[in-house]
Design a protein around this motif. Structure first.
Motif, PDB file in Angstrom:
ATOM      1  N   UNK A   1       0.828  -1.210   0.000  1.00 52.28           N
ATOM      2  CA  UNK A   1       0.000   0.000   0.000  1.00 52.28           C
ATOM      3  C   UNK A   1       0.860   1.257   0.000  1.00 52.28           C
ATOM      4  N   UNK A   2       1.952   1.249   0.747  1.00 54.58           N
ATOM      5  CA  UNK A   2       2.820   2.422   0.823  1.00 54.58           C
ATOM      6  C   UNK A   2       3.551   2.646  -0.493  1.00 54.58           C
ATOM      7  N   UNK A   3       3.981   1.579  -1.154  1.00 54.94           N
ATOM      8  CA  UNK A   3       4.707   1.720  -2.418  1.00 54.94           C
ATOM      9  C   UNK A   3       3.832   2.258  -3.546  1.00 54.94           C
ATOM     10  N   UNK A   4       2.509   2.201  -3.392  1.00 56.73           N
ATOM     11  CA  UNK A   4       1.619   2.769  -4.404  1.00 56.73           C
ATOM     12  C   UNK A   4       1.663   4.295  -4.412  1.00 56.73           C
ATOM     13  N   UNK A   5       2.176   4.877  -3.342  1.00 60.63           N
ATOM     14  CA  UNK A   5       2.277   6.333  -3.228  1.00 60.63           C
ATOM     15  C   UNK A   5       3.457   6.813  -4.087  1.00 60.63           C
ATOM     16  N   UNK A   6       3.214   7.699  -5.060  1.00 56.79           N
ATOM     17  CA  UNK A   6       4.304   8.146  -5.939  1.00 56.79           C
ATOM     18  C   UNK A   6       5.372   8.977  -5.226  1.00 56.79           C
ATOM     19  N   UNK A   7       5.092   9.460  -4.026  1.00 53.28           N
ATOM     20  CA  UNK A   7       6.065  10.245  -3.273  1.00 53.28           C
ATOM     21  C   UNK A   7       7.039   9.375  -2.471  1.00 53.28           C
TER      22      UNK A   7
ATOM     23  N   UNK B   1       9.858  -1.948   9.319  1.00 53.47           N
ATOM     24  CA  UNK B   1       9.341  -1.375   8.077  1.00 53.47           C
ATOM     25  C   UNK B   1      10.053  -0.049   7.847  1.00 53.47           C
ATOM     26  N   UNK B   2      10.826   0.016   6.776  1.00 55.55           N
ATOM     27  CA  UNK B   2      11.581   1.232   6.481  1.00 55.55           C
ATOM     28  C   UNK B   2      10.905   1.985   5.348  1.00 55.55           C
ATOM     29  N   UNK B   3      10.738   3.288   5.562  1.00 55.83           N
ATOM     30  CA  UNK B   3      10.110   4.157   4.556  1.00 55.83           C
ATOM     31  C   UNK B   3      11.036   5.324   4.288  1.00 55.83           C
ATOM     32  N   UNK B   4      11.273   5.576   2.996  1.00 53.03           N
ATOM     33  CA  UNK B   4      12.034   6.751   2.575  1.00 53.03           C
ATOM     34  C   UNK B   4      11.212   7.473   1.525  1.00 53.03           C
ATOM     35  N   UNK B   5      10.946   8.763   1.777  1.00 53.42           N
ATOM     36  CA  UNK B   5      10.108   9.543   0.876  1.00 53.42           C
ATOM     37  C   UNK B   5      10.935  10.588   0.147  1.00 53.42           C
ATOM     38  N   UNK B   6      10.310  11.177  -0.864  1.00 51.54           N
ATOM     39  CA  UNK B   6      10.934  12.295  -1.553  1.00 51.54           C
ATOM     40  C   UNK B   6      10.928  13.497  -0.632  1.00 51.54           C
TER      41      UNK B   6
END
Length: 118
Positions: free
Chosen positions: A44-50, A68-73
């Motif tokens: 679900x998170x990877x569907x976010x283009x940011x 769970x590792x998240x890196x955003x623009x």
């Protein structure tokens, strides 16, 4: 002695930020969870283009926790993306549940009609 034994609520979520990173990159440690939530939430998170990167790992098979590792623009906090991912996943689960319940009701109604004809 665990948290449950000493009267404290067990820890469910931890946020870890590596030194030298900003709020665009976090690791969320989810306790008492496994691949079921990890892979669904990652999707679900990877569907976010940011989102530049999102991945998860199980630290050890005998431990019930995921990282769970998240890196955003730039400009979008990882915490916001994590929360939106949880909300989106909940929405999908609610949709599946409502469709399932409607199908069960339809099946039971059809079964009742068939039984009356006999």
């Amino acid at each position: 002695m665990g948290d449950e034994e000493n009267g404290k609520k067990p820890r469910v979520l931890q946020m870890v930020r590596a030194d030298g990173t900003d709020k665009n990159c976090f690791t969320f440690v989810l306790h008492n969870e496994d691949h079921t939530l990890g892979n669904s939430l990652r999707y679900m998170i990877m569907k976010n283009p940011e989102v530049e990167f999102c991945g998860y790992s199980i630290t050890h098979p005998s431990e019930r926790k995921i990282n769970l590792r998240i890196q955003t623009k730039a400009g979008l906090p990882a915490v916001d993306v994590f929360q939106k991912g949880l909300e989106d996943l909940r929405g999908v689960c609610q949709h599946v549940l409502s469709k399932f319940e409607a199908s069960v009701e339809e099946y039971n109604a059809q079964k009742d009609v068939t039984m009356e004809e006999v």
